[in-house]
Design a protein around this motif. Structure first.
Motif, PDB file in Angstrom:
ATOM      1  N   GLU A  40       0.832  -1.201   0.000  1.00 29.43           N
ATOM      2  CA  GLU A  40       0.000   0.000   0.000  1.00 29.43           C
ATOM      3  C   GLU A  40       0.871   1.258   0.000  1.00 29.43           C
ATOM      4  O   GLU A  40       0.577   2.245  -0.687  1.00 29.43           O
ATOM      5  CB  GLU A  40      -0.924  -0.018   1.223  1.00 29.43           C
ATOM      6  CG  GLU A  40      -1.982   1.066   1.236  1.00 29.43           C
ATOM      7  CD  GLU A  40      -2.938   0.945   2.410  1.00 29.43           C
ATOM      8  OE1 GLU A  40      -3.826   1.798   2.527  1.00 29.43           O
ATOM      9  OE2 GLU A  40      -2.793  -0.016   3.206  1.00 29.43           O
ATOM     10  N   TRP A  43       2.409   1.889  -3.448  1.00 29.93           N
ATOM     11  CA  TRP A  43       1.430   2.534  -4.335  1.00 29.93           C
ATOM     12  C   TRP A  43       1.294   4.017  -3.977  1.00 29.93           C
ATOM     13  O   TRP A  43       1.268   4.880  -4.864  1.00 29.93           O
ATOM     14  CB  TRP A  43       0.089   1.820  -4.230  1.00 29.93           C
ATOM     15  CG  TRP A  43      -0.876   2.209  -5.314  1.00 29.93           C
ATOM     16  CD1 TRP A  43      -1.495   3.419  -5.474  1.00 29.93           C
ATOM     17  CD2 TRP A  43      -1.309   1.381  -6.408  1.00 29.93           C
ATOM     18  NE1 TRP A  43      -2.302   3.405  -6.597  1.00 29.93           N
ATOM     19  CE2 TRP A  43      -2.206   2.167  -7.186  1.00 29.93           C
ATOM     20  CE3 TRP A  43      -1.049   0.072  -6.784  1.00 29.93           C
ATOM     21  CZ2 TRP A  43      -2.833   1.665  -8.325  1.00 29.93           C
ATOM     22  CZ3 TRP A  43      -1.678  -0.428  -7.924  1.00 29.93           C
ATOM     23  CH2 TRP A  43      -2.553   0.369  -8.681  1.00 29.93           C
ATOM     24  N   LYS A  56      -4.550  -2.853  -4.377  1.00 27.92           N
ATOM     25  CA  LYS A  56      -3.527  -3.425  -3.504  1.00 27.92           C
ATOM     26  C   LYS A  56      -3.416  -4.937  -3.700  1.00 27.92           C
ATOM     27  O   LYS A  56      -2.313  -5.488  -3.773  1.00 27.92           O
ATOM     28  CB  LYS A  56      -3.836  -3.105  -2.039  1.00 27.92           C
ATOM     29  CG  LYS A  56      -2.751  -3.602  -1.084  1.00 27.92           C
ATOM     30  CD  LYS A  56      -2.988  -3.119   0.331  1.00 27.92           C
ATOM     31  CE  LYS A  56      -4.083  -3.888   1.025  1.00 27.92           C
ATOM     32  NZ  LYS A  56      -4.127  -3.604   2.477  1.00 27.92           N
TER      33      LYS A  56
END
Length: 258
Positions: A40, A43, A56
């Motif tokens: 996460e 990203w 995710k």
């Protein structure tokens, strides 16, 4: 603008002062550490926003799919570097990552750009056929298709596409990849199943990952695999065995000393 000169010098990734550290608009200590997992965070760092659960999950699947791939050249380079310089983990890791090009791991970026071109050309079966005919005329390989071992289908690719379908992630890039996979065997006159280097960009681009950052995905994944190989090399070294076997496998055919 002169080369090397940037009039507006800014970064939107991170800043800090004596009281806090801010990453992508979040307090590192208060909002992120212990409250966000690494995929996460990856990203968030790259894209500037937290991923959805589907994004995710898709990224996690891609990272797991290619983190480890055995004693490929990049891994051998890393292990032999550590054997020669056991104090230089960073050098050995760099040796492995530098070996990720158009044939090993970096092939995902090539396939992703090819898919993006097919999508931009319409993304339908006709666009796929035109792209394949262009590749054939240029006597090139089809990016994202074919595998020397999994000639009947790359199981990693099949699994990633299955996950993308279940998550509702599959979109124009997955569709284009499937069109290519459908028509390539007949046009190229040989078995060309969808491989993992084609599936990864298809699913991750459809999930919302930027095309320009595609190579970051295999780089991050393989860094995990390289860490495992380097740790094992430090405990159970095979780097010099690899080097010795190379000497045995390669015959000298140059001129002889007189």
């Amino acid at each position: 603008m002169r080369i090397g000169k940037q009039d507006n010098a800014f970064t939107a990734i991170a800043t800090s002062d004596e009281h806090s550290i801010t990453v992508r608009g979040h307090d590192l200590v208060g909002d992120l550490i212990g409250q966000i997992d690494f995929t996460e965070y990856f990203w968030l760092l790259v894209c500037g926003h937290r991923p959805t659960d589907a994004q995710k999950t898709m990224m996690n699947a891609c990272l797991v799919a290619i983190a480890e791939h055995g004693l490929v050249p990049s891994v051998q380079a890393a292990r032999m570097t550590l054997a020669a310089a056991p104090e230089a983990w960073q050098g050995a890791m760099a040796a492995g990552l530098l070996g990720m090009g158009t044939v090993v791991a970096g092939s995902s970026e090539i396939a992703g750009r090819f898919l993006a071109e097919v999508v931009a050309a319409g993304g339908d079966e006709a666009a796929a056929v035109r792209a394949l005919e262009g590749v054939k005329a240029a006597r090139k390989k089809v990016p994202g298709l074919g595998h020397p071992q999994h000639s009947s289908g790359d199981p990693r690719a099949d699994k990633l596409l299955e996950i993308a379908d279940k998550l509702g992630v599959s979109g124009p890039h997955v569709a284009a990849l499937r069109h290519l996979g459908k028509h390539a065997p007949a046009i190229m006159s040989r078995p060309l199943p969808i491989n993992v280097s084609g599936a990864i960009p298809a699913v991750i681009l459809d999930a919302g990952w930027p095309l320009e950052a595609l190579k970051a995905v295999p780089l991050l994944a393989r860094a995990g695999g390289l860490a495992a190989h380097l740790y094992e090399e430090s405990r159970r070294p095979i780097g010099f065995i690899l080097s010795h076997n190379a000497d045995l496998a390669i015959a000298y055919d140059g001129e002889r000393a007189k």
